[in-house]
Design a protein around this motif. Structure first.
Motif, PDB file in Angstrom:
ATOM      1  N   ARG A  77       0.833  -1.209   0.000  1.00  0.00           N
ATOM      2  CA  ARG A  77       0.000   0.000   0.000  1.00  0.00           C
ATOM      3  C   ARG A  77       0.868   1.259   0.000  1.00  0.00           C
ATOM      4  NH1 ARG A  77      -3.598  -0.274   4.886  1.00  0.00           N
ATOM      5  NH2 ARG A  77      -2.374  -2.089   5.468  1.00  0.00           N
ATOM      6  N   LEU A  78       1.946   1.181   0.794  1.00  0.00           N
ATOM      7  CA  LEU A  78       2.862   2.320   0.849  1.00  0.00           C
ATOM      8  C   LEU A  78       3.503   2.568  -0.515  1.00  0.00           C
ATOM      9  CD1 LEU A  78       4.188   4.401   2.753  1.00  0.00           C
ATOM     10  CD2 LEU A  78       6.000   2.729   3.143  1.00  0.00           C
ATOM     11  N   ALA A  79       3.912   1.493  -1.197  1.00  0.00           N
ATOM     12  CA  ALA A  79       4.509   1.639  -2.532  1.00  0.00           C
ATOM     13  C   ALA A  79       3.497   2.180  -3.530  1.00  0.00           C
ATOM     14  CB  ALA A  79       5.045   0.291  -2.996  1.00  0.00           C
ATOM     15  N   ALA A  80       2.247   1.740  -3.409  1.00  0.00           N
ATOM     16  CA  ALA A  80       1.207   2.251  -4.314  1.00  0.00           C
ATOM     17  C   ALA A  80       0.983   3.743  -4.090  1.00  0.00           C
ATOM     18  CB  ALA A  80      -0.096   1.478  -4.099  1.00  0.00           C
ATOM     19  N   LEU A  81       0.994   4.189  -2.829  1.00  0.00           N
ATOM     20  CA  LEU A  81       0.852   5.614  -2.533  1.00  0.00           C
ATOM     21  C   LEU A  81       2.032   6.400  -3.087  1.00  0.00           C
ATOM     22  CD1 LEU A  81      -0.519   5.556   1.143  1.00  0.00           C
ATOM     23  CD2 LEU A  81      -1.729   6.328  -0.898  1.00  0.00           C
ATOM     24  N   HIS A  82       3.233   5.825  -2.963  1.00  0.00           N
ATOM     25  CA  HIS A  82       4.438   6.508  -3.458  1.00  0.00           C
ATOM     26  C   HIS A  82       4.410   6.603  -4.974  1.00  0.00           C
ATOM     27  CE1 HIS A  82       8.747   6.685  -4.675  1.00  0.00           C
ATOM     28  NE2 HIS A  82       8.731   7.667  -3.762  1.00  0.00           N
ATOM     29  N   SER A  83       4.006   5.520  -5.638  1.00  0.00           N
ATOM     30  CA  SER A  83       3.986   5.531  -7.099  1.00  0.00           C
ATOM     31  C   SER A  83       2.881   6.430  -7.654  1.00  0.00           C
ATOM     32  CB  SER A  83       3.842   4.113  -7.658  1.00  0.00           C
ATOM     33  OG  SER A  83       2.581   3.572  -7.283  1.00  0.00           O
ATOM     34  N   SER A  84       1.794   6.591  -6.887  1.00  0.00           N
ATOM     35  CA  SER A  84       0.724   7.486  -7.347  1.00  0.00           C
ATOM     36  C   SER A  84       1.058   8.951  -7.112  1.00  0.00           C
ATOM     37  CB  SER A  84      -0.598   7.136  -6.649  1.00  0.00           C
ATOM     38  OG  SER A  84      -0.532   7.488  -5.285  1.00  0.00           O
TER      39      SER A  84
END
Length: 101
Positions: A77-84
């Motif tokens: 989830r953290l990586a998805a937030l960072h990539s978005s």
């Protein structure tokens, strides 16, 4: 002549008294048998209602893996937030360190 009864036949009062004693004894015995049967029946019903203790189930491997899955899902989830673009590189690194550490 002797006073009292001439024949040895029981009187009406004596017969009634004897019958009362016999009936009372029979009633007491019957009540005792019924009470004992009711007590045994109640004990049997209580025994049927009591839960049978079951053996504890063996611990499964999945709960041990749950923290790893939880950690992995948090990082994803953290990586998805960072990539978005919702998190900056500094925020991503700080939160990742707090999750892992």
């Amino acid at each position: 002549m002797a006073f009292g009864r001439r024949n040895r036949r029981p009187t009406l009062l004596g017969t009634a008294a004897r019958t009362a004693v016999i009936a009372g004894t029979a009633t007491a015995a019957s009540n005792a048998v019924n009470a004992k049967a009711a007590g045994q029946q109640a004990t049997a019903q209580q025994a049927q209602m009591m839960p049978v203790p079951e053996a504890a189930p063996a611990p499964l491997a999945a709960p041990a893996a749950a923290p790893v899955d939880d950690l992995l899902s948090k990082l994803e989830r953290l990586a998805a937030l960072h990539s978005s673009g919702a998190l900056t590189d500094a925020e991503f690194t700080a939160v990742k360190a707090s999750i892992i550490g």
